[in-house]
Design a protein around this motif. Structure first.
Motif, PDB file in Angstrom:
ATOM      1  N   VAL A 141      37.320 198.548  61.393  1.00 49.41           N
ATOM      2  CA  VAL A 141      36.372 197.290  61.180  1.00 49.41           C
ATOM      3  C   VAL A 141      37.428 196.194  60.664  1.00 49.41           C
ATOM      4  O   VAL A 141      37.194 195.044  61.162  1.00 49.41           O
ATOM      5  N   ALA A 142      38.110 196.277  59.454  1.00 48.36           N
ATOM      6  CA  ALA A 142      38.932 195.100  59.123  1.00 48.36           C
ATOM      7  C   ALA A 142      39.890 194.682  60.178  1.00 48.36           C
ATOM      8  O   ALA A 142      40.225 193.401  60.166  1.00 48.36           O
ATOM      9  N   GLU A 143      40.633 195.746  60.901  1.00 43.46           N
ATOM     10  CA  GLU A 143      41.475 195.211  61.783  1.00 43.46           C
ATOM     11  C   GLU A 143      40.700 194.461  63.019  1.00 43.46           C
ATOM     12  O   GLU A 143      41.183 193.567  63.710  1.00 43.46           O
ATOM     13  N   ALA A 144      39.337 194.955  63.393  1.00 42.15           N
ATOM     14  CA  ALA A 144      38.706 194.135  64.257  1.00 42.15           C
ATOM     15  C   ALA A 144      38.448 192.648  63.797  1.00 42.15           C
ATOM     16  O   ALA A 144      38.493 191.796  64.591  1.00 42.15           O
ATOM     17  N   TRP A 145      38.243 192.521  62.380  1.00 36.26           N
ATOM     18  CA  TRP A 145      37.922 191.040  61.971  1.00 36.26           C
ATOM     19  C   TRP A 145      39.188 190.340  62.181  1.00 36.26           C
ATOM     20  O   TRP A 145      39.313 189.210  62.493  1.00 36.26           O
ATOM     21  N   ARG A 146      40.312 190.918  61.814  1.00 30.33           N
ATOM     22  CA  ARG A 146      41.770 190.327  62.007  1.00 30.33           C
ATOM     23  C   ARG A 146      42.087 189.918  63.246  1.00 30.33           C
ATOM     24  O   ARG A 146      42.435 188.740  63.563  1.00 30.33           O
ATOM     25  N   GLU A 147      41.903 190.805  64.219  1.00 29.66           N
ATOM     26  CA  GLU A 147      42.012 190.660  65.716  1.00 29.66           C
ATOM     27  C   GLU A 147      41.167 189.455  66.340  1.00 29.66           C
ATOM     28  O   GLU A 147      41.589 188.653  67.153  1.00 29.66           O
ATOM     29  N   TRP A 148      39.856 189.489  65.751  1.00 28.55           N
ATOM     30  CA  TRP A 148      38.926 188.397  66.355  1.00 28.55           C
ATOM     31  C   TRP A 148      39.259 186.930  65.784  1.00 28.55           C
ATOM     32  O   TRP A 148      39.437 186.024  66.437  1.00 28.55           O
ATOM     33  N   GLY A 149      40.084 187.037  64.679  1.00 24.31           N
ATOM     34  CA  GLY A 149      40.605 185.764  63.957  1.00 24.31           C
ATOM     35  C   GLY A 149      41.807 185.047  64.518  1.00 24.31           C
ATOM     36  O   GLY A 149      41.814 183.912  64.530  1.00 24.31           O
ATOM     37  N   THR A 150      42.425 186.013  65.526  1.00 26.68           N
ATOM     38  CA  THR A 150      43.417 185.457  66.205  1.00 26.68           C
ATOM     39  C   THR A 150      43.167 184.720  67.529  1.00 26.68           C
ATOM     40  O   THR A 150      44.025 184.118  68.118  1.00 26.68           O
ATOM     41  N   ARG A 151      41.919 185.065  67.920  1.00 31.61           N
ATOM     42  CA  ARG A 151      41.467 184.699  69.297  1.00 31.61           C
ATOM     43  C   ARG A 151      41.259 182.990  69.617  1.00 31.61           C
ATOM     44  O   ARG A 151      40.500 182.245  68.785  1.00 31.61           O
ATOM     45  N   ASP A 152      41.979 182.424  70.359  1.00 28.94           N
ATOM     46  CA  ASP A 152      41.812 180.974  70.296  1.00 28.94           C
ATOM     47  C   ASP A 152      40.476 180.608  70.949  1.00 28.94           C
ATOM     48  O   ASP A 152      39.690 179.430  70.597  1.00 28.94           O
ATOM     49  N   ASP A 153      39.707 181.492  71.529  1.00 25.33           N
ATOM     50  CA  ASP A 153      38.172 181.238  71.861  1.00 25.33           C
ATOM     51  C   ASP A 153      37.303 181.766  70.847  1.00 25.33           C
ATOM     52  O   ASP A 153      35.885 181.736  71.231  1.00 25.33           O
ATOM     53  N   GLY A 154      37.854 182.207  69.764  1.00 27.59           N
ATOM     54  CA  GLY A 154      36.766 182.737  68.781  1.00 27.59           C
ATOM     55  C   GLY A 154      35.547 181.667  68.191  1.00 27.59           C
ATOM     56  O   GLY A 154      36.118 180.531  67.901  1.00 27.59           O
ATOM     57  N   TRP A 155      34.402 182.333  67.912  1.00 29.74           N
ATOM     58  CA  TRP A 155      33.411 181.441  67.549  1.00 29.74           C
ATOM     59  C   TRP A 155      32.437 182.313  66.605  1.00 29.74           C
ATOM     60  O   TRP A 155      32.291 183.490  67.156  1.00 29.74           O
ATOM     61  N   PHE A 156      32.071 182.015  65.533  1.00 24.90           N
ATOM     62  CA  PHE A 156      31.121 182.694  64.499  1.00 24.90           C
ATOM     63  C   PHE A 156      30.172 181.921  63.905  1.00 24.90           C
ATOM     64  O   PHE A 156      30.560 180.800  63.475  1.00 24.90           O
ATOM     65  N   SER A 157      28.834 182.239  64.080  1.00 29.19           N
ATOM     66  CA  SER A 157      27.861 181.470  63.430  1.00 29.19           C
ATOM     67  C   SER A 157      26.880 182.182  62.651  1.00 29.19           C
ATOM     68  O   SER A 157      26.561 183.381  62.967  1.00 29.19           O
ATOM     69  N   VAL A 158      26.690 181.820  61.397  1.00 28.42           N
ATOM     70  CA  VAL A 158      26.028 182.668  60.595  1.00 28.42           C
ATOM     71  C   VAL A 158      24.671 181.578  60.253  1.00 28.42           C
ATOM     72  O   VAL A 158      24.478 180.658  59.850  1.00 28.42           O
ATOM     73  N   LEU A 159      23.396 182.348  60.432  1.00 27.98           N
ATOM     74  CA  LEU A 159      22.104 181.519  60.845  1.00 27.98           C
ATOM     75  C   LEU A 159      21.538 182.021  59.541  1.00 27.98           C
ATOM     76  O   LEU A 159      21.490 183.108  58.792  1.00 27.98           O
ATOM     77  N   HIS A 160      20.940 180.986  58.711  1.00 27.51           N
ATOM     78  CA  HIS A 160      20.344 181.109  57.472  1.00 27.51           C
ATOM     79  C   HIS A 160      18.853 180.597  57.456  1.00 27.51           C
ATOM     80  O   HIS A 160      18.589 179.657  58.299  1.00 27.51           O
ATOM     81  N   GLY A 161      17.955 181.284  56.944  1.00 26.36           N
ATOM     82  CA  GLY A 161      16.534 180.920  56.743  1.00 26.36           C
ATOM     83  C   GLY A 161      16.367 180.029  55.594  1.00 26.36           C
ATOM     84  O   GLY A 161      17.200 180.237  54.606  1.00 26.36           O
ATOM     85  N   GLU A 162      15.648 178.904  55.462  1.00 19.74           N
ATOM     86  CA  GLU A 162      15.407 178.187  54.476  1.00 19.74           C
ATOM     87  C   GLU A 162      13.968 178.066  54.143  1.00 19.74           C
ATOM     88  O   GLU A 162      13.348 177.710  55.117  1.00 19.74           O
ATOM     89  N   ILE A 163      13.644 178.010  52.965  1.00 15.44           N
ATOM     90  CA  ILE A 163      12.123 177.540  52.492  1.00 15.44           C
ATOM     91  C   ILE A 163      12.373 176.485  51.200  1.00 15.44           C
ATOM     92  O   ILE A 163      12.839 176.304  50.383  1.00 15.44           O
ATOM     93  N   LEU A 164      11.328 175.407  51.467  1.00 10.71           N
ATOM     94  CA  LEU A 164      11.076 174.643  50.390  1.00 10.71           C
ATOM     95  C   LEU A 164       9.601 174.580  50.035  1.00 10.71           C
ATOM     96  O   LEU A 164       8.590 174.467  50.832  1.00 10.71           O
ATOM     97  N   CYS A 165       9.325 175.381  48.874  1.00  7.34           N
ATOM     98  CA  CYS A 165       7.735 175.702  48.417  1.00  7.34           C
ATOM     99  C   CYS A 165       7.407 174.683  47.466  1.00  7.34           C
ATOM    100  O   CYS A 165       7.937 174.779  46.356  1.00  7.34           O
ATOM    101  N   ARG A 166       6.427 173.985  47.711  1.00  7.05           N
ATOM    102  CA  ARG A 166       5.912 173.291  46.520  1.00  7.05           C
ATOM    103  C   ARG A 166       4.896 173.985  45.827  1.00  7.05           C
ATOM    104  O   ARG A 166       3.743 174.310  46.364  1.00  7.05           O
ATOM    105  N   LYS A 167       5.013 173.987  44.534  1.00  2.00           N
ATOM    106  CA  LYS A 167       3.950 174.468  43.681  1.00  2.00           C
ATOM    107  C   LYS A 167       2.561 173.693  43.464  1.00  2.00           C
ATOM    108  O   LYS A 167       2.822 172.332  43.321  1.00  2.00           O
ATOM    109  N   GLU A 168       1.472 174.081  43.773  1.00  2.00           N
ATOM    110  CA  GLU A 168       0.251 173.139  43.779  1.00  2.00           C
ATOM    111  C   GLU A 168       0.033 172.468  42.332  1.00  2.00           C
ATOM    112  O   GLU A 168       0.521 173.221  41.267  1.00  2.00           O
ATOM    113  N   ALA A 169      -0.344 171.119  42.330  1.00  2.00           N
ATOM    114  CA  ALA A 169      -0.245 170.584  41.158  1.00  2.00           C
ATOM    115  C   ALA A 169      -1.721 170.619  40.257  1.00  2.00           C
ATOM    116  O   ALA A 169      -2.220 171.194  40.996  1.00  2.00           O
TER     117      ALA A 169
END
Length: 273
Positions: free
Chosen positions: A245-273
Motif C-alpha cells: 500500500v505504501a509503495e502504491a501511494w509513492r507510485e501514484w505521487g510520481t504520476r504527472d496526471d495524478g489527482w486526488f480529492s478529499v470530500l468533507h461534509g460540513e454542518i453549521l447548527c444553530r442552537k435555539e435561542a
C-alpha cells in the motif's frame, strides 16, 4: 473487537507523518464554512485541536474574544501551546477534555468547533449533544469531517483501492465511522438540532509538490503510525500488505496526471435561542 461505543479512539495517533498533515491545516483550508459567522468578541471551543494551527487562526479572527482548544491527548497540547506562543496570541488557552463529557457549564461558548473529530468517536450523537449543551442559545456548533468512501483519485490504482478498504476496516474496528461526512446532518438531527446548514468542501492534491506531500505522508503513515500498528495488531494487514500500500501511494505521487480529492461534509447548527 470494536471499542465501546462511548470511547473516542484516534485511529491515526500523533506520529510525525500525521502531524505533517495536521500542521498544514488552517481556518482558510479547513474551516472556511465557519469563518463568515465569526465576530471579534466571540468565545470559541475548538474540540480535537491537535497541534493548534486551526485554533490559533480562530484566535486571530476573534481578537476581542477567547478561544479554548481541547484534546484527549495531553502530549499534543504542548505543540498547540507552542503554536500559539510562536504567534504571540494571548486570547487562547488549552485543556484536556473528552468530547463525550465536556467539563464546561451549559451555555458557555458562542461557537463550538470540531474538525475531523466525529469520525473517530464512539458515539457522535452523544458528542453533538454535549457540544449543543455547552454552546449558548443562538450560538453555533460547527463540524467538518472527511468522507473516505467519497474520496476520488486518478489514475486508477489497485493499491489505493486496497488502502481505502484497509483504512475503513481499521477505523470501524476502532468504533469509528470513516464515512462520517455524509452522516453529519443526520447525526445533528438525532442530537436535537433543527436549524442546520449542511454543505461540503474539498481538499485537492494535483500539483507535483501537492502530490509528493500527500502521497508521502500517507505512505509513511501506512508503515509507521498508530494506524499501521492497529492494522497489524487487528489482523487487518501484515507487513507485506502495508508495504504494498505504501509503495502504491509513492507510485501514484510520481504520476504527472495524478489527482486526488478529499470530500468533507460540513454542518453549521444553530442552537435555539
Amino acid at each position: 473487537m470494536p471499542e465501546p461505543r462511548d470511547t473516542a479512539v484516534y485511529t491515526h495517533g500523533h506520529h510525525e507523518s500525521v502531524l505533517r498533515s495536521h500542521t498544514w491545516r488552517t481556518a482558510a483550508n479547513s474551516a472556511a464554512y465557519l469563518v463568515p459567522s465569526l465576530r471579534p468578541h466571540m468565545r470559541i471551543l475548538d474540540i480535537g485541536c491537535g497541534p493548534g494551527t486551526i485554533t490559533a487562526d480562530l484566535a486571530e479572527l476573534v481578537p476581542d474574544g477567547q478561544v479554548t482548544g481541547v484534546d484527549r491527548v495531553p502530549e499534543i497540547l504542548g505543540r498547540a501551546r507552542a503554536t500559539a506562543a510562536g504567534r504571540g496570541l494571548t486570547n487562547i488557552d488549552f485543556a484536556v477534555a473528552d468530547v463525550h463529557a465536556l467539563n464546561y457549564p451549559d451555555d458557555t461558548f458562542c461557537v463550538v468547533h470540531a474538525h475531523q473529530v466525529l469520525q473517530h468517536v464512539g458515539d457522535p450523537v452523544r458528542a453533538l449533544r454535549e457540544m449543543k449543551r455547552v454552546v449558548r442559545p443562538g450560538g453555533i456548533v460547527a463540524v467538518r469531517d472527511a468522507d473516505y468512501a467519497a474520496m476520488a483519485w486518478y489514475p486508477a490504482s489497485d493499491g489505493l483501492d486496497a488502502w481505502l478498504d484497509l483504512y475503513r476496516r481499521v477505523a470501524r474496528a476502532n468504533g469509528g465511522e470513516p464515512d462520517a461526512g455524509r452522516r453529519l446532518k443526520a447525526w445533528a438531527r438525532q442530537a436535537g438540532f433543527t436549524d442546520i446548514t449542511a454543505t461540503s468542501g474539498t481538499w485537492t492534491f494535483a500539483m507535483p509538490e501537492e502530490r509528493a506531500w500527500w502521497s508521502g505522508l500517507w505512505a509513511d503513515r501506512t508503515l509507521a503510525s498508530a494506524y499501521a500498528d492497529r492494522a497489524r495488531l487487528g489482523g487487518h494487514a501484515d507487513d507485506r500488505e502495508l508495504r504494498a500500500v505504501a509503495e502504491a501511494w509513492r507510485e501514484w505521487g510520481t504520476r504527472d496526471d495524478g489527482w486526488f480529492s478529499v470530500l468533507h461534509g460540513e454542518i453549521l447548527c444553530r442552537k435555539e435561542a
